[in-house]
Design a protein around this motif. Structure first.
Motif, PDB file in Angstrom:
ATOM      1  N   LEU A  69      35.526  44.809  48.471  1.00 19.95           N
ATOM      2  CA  LEU A  69      35.442  45.178  46.999  1.00 19.95           C
ATOM      3  C   LEU A  69      36.570  46.149  46.787  1.00 19.95           C
ATOM      4  O   LEU A  69      37.379  46.037  45.830  1.00 19.95           O
ATOM      5  N   THR A  70      36.588  47.086  47.480  1.00 16.44           N
ATOM      6  CA  THR A  70      37.686  48.161  47.395  1.00 16.44           C
ATOM      7  C   THR A  70      38.955  47.555  47.208  1.00 16.44           C
ATOM      8  O   THR A  70      39.908  47.686  46.486  1.00 16.44           O
ATOM      9  N   VAL A  73      39.536  45.451  44.122  1.00 18.04           N
ATOM     10  CA  VAL A  73      39.670  46.157  43.045  1.00 18.04           C
ATOM     11  C   VAL A  73      41.023  46.737  42.934  1.00 18.04           C
ATOM     12  O   VAL A  73      41.980  46.875  41.843  1.00 18.04           O
ATOM     13  N   THR A  79      38.970  41.268  36.311  1.00 21.78           N
ATOM     14  CA  THR A  79      38.047  41.971  35.212  1.00 21.78           C
ATOM     15  C   THR A  79      36.431  41.914  35.324  1.00 21.78           C
ATOM     16  O   THR A  79      35.801  42.348  34.614  1.00 21.78           O
ATOM     17  N   PHE A  81      33.485  40.872  39.055  1.00 25.55           N
ATOM     18  CA  PHE A  81      33.183  40.267  40.227  1.00 25.55           C
ATOM     19  C   PHE A  81      31.963  39.003  40.062  1.00 25.55           C
ATOM     20  O   PHE A  81      31.103  39.294  39.078  1.00 25.55           O
ATOM     21  N   PHE A  99      31.828  50.257  41.296  1.00 28.69           N
ATOM     22  CA  PHE A  99      33.264  49.553  40.900  1.00 28.69           C
ATOM     23  C   PHE A  99      33.654  49.580  39.606  1.00 28.69           C
ATOM     24  O   PHE A  99      34.944  49.032  39.158  1.00 28.69           O
ATOM     25  N   LEU A 101      33.259  47.476  37.291  1.00 28.01           N
ATOM     26  CA  LEU A 101      33.533  46.063  36.721  1.00 28.01           C
ATOM     27  C   LEU A 101      32.383  45.272  36.369  1.00 28.01           C
ATOM     28  O   LEU A 101      31.223  45.719  37.042  1.00 28.01           O
TER      29      LEU A 101
END
Length: 213
Positions: A69-70, A73, A79, A81, A99, A101
């Motif tokens: 995920l990092t 991003v 914009t 997940f 995160f 989002l």
């Protein structure tokens, strides 16, 4: 009446991303899951997202760890997940908080009980996506062209904003909208010429059949 939201998911080439936007899609989806024929690497996702800068760009992941995920991003292109695995409400909420989002959660549906169980995600995610439950032996959690009984959604009042996925295509999207009143529809395999290969003509036909303006 709000404009119907249309998400074309599993895009992997500039021409199909462009076709989706021109046809009226409000969202595009990029899959990060190596087992999927629609998988795109982070660098590719960054380039595709840049083409779609004025629509929502959703990263589709399956039971992701924070490292993935990092990395996604960091592309700067997403914009939201979309969680398409067995993520619990607690895990979904943790992803959302860490995160920053919006988080969508795909809900696998076979019976009305599956829809009712989605209430557990209230306060943990921003959007529910009702999708067909795949067989236990399936290698993929979605994108297989399966549909569930759409009448299960007739007249429901979900606890969150929601959308419909699974088994949609140009030939049945109007029926799906009539039966469910879905405010968002999500298509992947239904606009492909082969697994993972999007067809521009099918993307256009789908959006036209859905009444995109």
């Amino acid at each position: 009446m709000s404009r119907l939201a249309i998400k074309i998911c599993g895009l992997s080439t500039p021409d199909t991303v462009g076709a989706a936007i021109r046809a009226g899609a409000s969202h595009v989806g990029f899959v990060s899951f190596p087992k999927s024929p629609r998988h795109v690497a982070p660098g590719q996702m960054r380039a595709l997202a840049a083409i779609a800068s004025h629509v929502d760009r959703v990263g589709v992941v399956v039971d992701p760890d924070d490292e993935l995920l990092t990395e996604l991003v960091a592309t700067g292109g997403l914009t939201a997940f979309q969680l398409h695995g067995k993520e619990t409400p607690a895990r979904a909420a943790a992803i959302r908080q860490r995160f920053g989002l919006p988080v969508w959660k795909a809900i696998s549906v076979k019976t009305a009980a599956d829809i009712a169980a989605s209430c557990a995600y209230a306060g943990a995610v921003d959007m529910l996506l009702f999708d067909a439950k795949t067989p236990d032996c399936a290698a993929l959690p979605g994108g297989m062209g399966l549909r569930f009984d759409w009448t299960l959604l007739h007249g429901i009042r979900p606890v969150l904003p929601w959308g419909l996925s699974g088994g949609l295509g140009p030939d049945n999207v109007a029926e799906a909208l009539t039966l469910t009143g879905a405010p968002l529809i999500d298509v992947s395999s239904g606009v492909e010429s082969a697994p993972g290969i999007k067809a521009v003509d099918k993307i256009i036909a789908f959006c036209e059949a859905a009444g995109a303006s």
